[in-house]
Scaffold this active site. Structure first.
Site, PDB file in Angstrom:
ATOM      1  N   ASP A  35       6.460 135.575  78.621  1.00  0.00           N
ATOM      2  CA  ASP A  35       5.881 135.965  77.423  1.00  0.00           C
ATOM      3  C   ASP A  35       5.886 137.384  76.971  1.00  0.00           C
ATOM      4  OD1 ASP A  35       3.563 136.636  78.568  1.00  0.00           O
ATOM      5  OD2 ASP A  35       2.285 135.068  77.430  1.00  0.00           O
TER       6      ASP A  35
ATOM      7  N   CYS B 266      -5.139 114.831  62.165  1.00  0.00           N
ATOM      8  CA  CYS B 266      -5.990 115.455  62.936  1.00  0.00           C
ATOM      9  C   CYS B 266      -6.402 116.812  62.564  1.00  0.00           C
ATOM     10  CB  CYS B 266      -5.674 115.167  64.597  1.00  0.00           C
ATOM     11  SG  CYS B 266      -6.864 116.022  65.726  1.00  0.00           S
TER      12      CYS B 266
ATOM     13  N   CYS C 235      -8.691 120.690  66.114  1.00  0.00           N
ATOM     14  CA  CYS C 235      -8.519 122.268  66.704  1.00  0.00           C
ATOM     15  C   CYS C 235      -9.052 123.164  65.737  1.00  0.00           C
ATOM     16  CB  CYS C 235      -6.946 122.425  66.941  1.00  0.00           C
ATOM     17  SG  CYS C 235      -5.851 122.231  65.519  1.00  0.00           S
TER      18      CYS C 235
ATOM     19  N   CYS D 142     -12.948 125.827  66.004  1.00  0.00           N
ATOM     20  CA  CYS D 142     -12.798 127.307  66.083  1.00  0.00           C
ATOM     21  C   CYS D 142     -14.274 127.922  65.827  1.00  0.00           C
ATOM     22  CB  CYS D 142     -11.736 127.817  65.172  1.00  0.00           C
ATOM     23  SG  CYS D 142     -11.394 129.590  65.323  1.00  0.00           S
TER      24      CYS D 142
ATOM     25  N   CYS E   8     -10.236 132.232  74.694  1.00  0.00           N
ATOM     26  CA  CYS E   8     -11.241 131.381  74.161  1.00  0.00           C
ATOM     27  C   CYS E   8     -10.131 130.213  74.104  1.00  0.00           C
ATOM     28  CB  CYS E   8     -11.732 131.787  72.767  1.00  0.00           C
ATOM     29  SG  CYS E   8     -12.421 130.349  71.698  1.00  0.00           S
TER      30      CYS E   8
ATOM     31  N   CYS F 202      -7.959 119.321  71.469  1.00  0.00           N
ATOM     32  CA  CYS F 202      -6.859 118.456  71.158  1.00  0.00           C
ATOM     33  C   CYS F 202      -6.814 117.170  71.784  1.00  0.00           C
ATOM     34  CB  CYS F 202      -5.649 119.212  71.461  1.00  0.00           C
ATOM     35  SG  CYS F 202      -4.103 118.400  71.186  1.00  0.00           S
TER      36      CYS F 202
END
Length: 377
Positions: free
Chosen positions: A140, A197, A200, A204, A247, A254
């Site tokens: 990445d 859903c 998530c 936060c 975090c 999930c």
């Protein structure tokens, strides 16, 4: 698909599994036509914060062919890093102990870049030895739209938190890619299985999701504790709690993680000393001790000063008076960002009379403006 190609892909999958990868899928180099526009919208909204490299690499990031015109297929790989079932290894266990520090699960072991890139190179060499062609491998740090490519390849889908989710692996896996000039048959893309859903989004701590499938990195604790330089904005210091590097709240929330697996790769199994470490010990780190503790860890790249800034925010949020002396010792740290964070933490922990005395003393000192602002606030 002819017999020869099927045999090649089977051998490639078997080799990938032997190298520790948890999944392999293939997509065409032109499979993500919408990704460039989505990236442009993200940048135009300023959601990238101070990550200027995202703007600088925008044109190369939009499509694999912009990065390497000769690429025809992209082999996407997943490598699982999930925590085991021990209570102390739960991604959010640190939230129950304000004297401990929360380090994101992905950073509790060896730097995944080093682990994955070596395995990708070995797998790419295997592919060339069997079928020829040219290859390039990426983790990445390269300008590659890994998550859209992984969804197009069928490894998972980008959930409402913008991270990749797999029905087999949950949320805890790294991605890597092999670009090849070979034309390989693409796998079927994955569909979105988030449904209605919102777990998530609702989890936060800093409300970093303006809408489902959108992330404002400027509000994200991972961005604030890792990518952001200088003082952390006051509005986010309390919500950060004791998260000192990254975090995991949105990932841990999930429900697809019921299918997650514990990491089997030894280099990706969490180190005991990086699982909920003690804040008091981290506050003592000088540069040499920091480098020694985090040798081979992705945490090392943010440096001791940014790391201590994060630890001081956590200390200030702890409510633990026994940390006050260690915080006070950092009021004179050579780095202004550390000093500023120490001032804030000291104010949270010190009795009012101690704070007043310290503030009166500070008014007579010539300090960096960032530190002066902390005393004045």
């Amino acid at each position: 698909m002819d017999k020869k190609t099927r045999k090649l892909l089977t051998a490639l999958e078997q080799k990938a599994e032997s190298l520790g990868f948890s999944g392999l899928r293939v997509t065409d180099a032109d499979s993500i036509p919408a990704a460039g526009g989505q990236l442009r919208a993200f940048l135009e909204r300023g959601y990238h914060g101070t990550m200027d490299w995202m703007q600088e690499t925008e044109s190369r990031r939009a499509t694999p062919r912009a990065l390497w015109p000769e690429v025809r297929s992209v082999v996407m790989l997943a490598m699982n890093y999930g925590p085991d079932d021990a209570p102390e290894n739960h991604p959010l266990a640190h939230l129950k102990d304000p004297g401990s520090a929360g380090i994101s699960v992905y950073a509790r072991h060896r730097d995944y870049h080093d682990v994955i890139k070596g395995r990708l190179k070995e797998l790419a060499s295997f592919l060339v030895s069997r079928a020829g062609g040219d290859v390039k491998v990426f983790v990445d740090t390269a300008p590659v739209m890994e998550k859209p490519l992984a969804q197009a390849a069928g490894l998972g889908w980008q959930g409402k938190h913008t991270n990749l989710v797999s029905r087999e692996l949950g949320s805890w896996f790294f991605l890597g890619s092999i670009f090849t000039t070979l034309q390989l048959p693409p796998s079927a893309p994955e569909q979105d299985h988030c449904g209605s859903c919102r777990a998530c989004l609702d989890s936060c701590p800093t409300d970093a999701f303006p809408a489902p499938y959108q992330l404002d990195a400027r509000r994200c604790i991972s961005y604030l504790t890792i990518e952001h330089h200088g003082p952390i904005p006051h509005a986010f210091r309390k919500p950060i709690g004791n998260r000192i590097y990254g975090c995991d709240d949105c990932l841990a929330a999930c429900p697809w993680n019921k299918f997650a697996q514990a990491a089997s790769e030894a280099k990706l199994i969490a180190r005991d000393d990086l699982t909920n470490p003690d804040l008091a010990e981290l506050l003592d780190l000088d540069d040499a001790a920091f480098r020694k503790l985090f040798a081979g860890s992705p945490i090392k790249r943010i440096g001791r000063n940014r790391f201590l800034r994060n630890v001081l925010i956590a200390a200030g949020n702890s409510g633990l008076s026994h940390l006050l002396a260690k915080v006070e010792a950092l009021l004179g740290d050579p780095d202004p960002t550390v000093r500023g964070a120490a001032v804030w933490a000291y104010r949270q922990l010190a009795p009012e009379d101690a704070w007043t005395a310290r503030r009166d003393l500070a008014q007579g000192l010539e300090t960096d403006s960032r530190v002066s602002d902390e005393w004045a606030s």
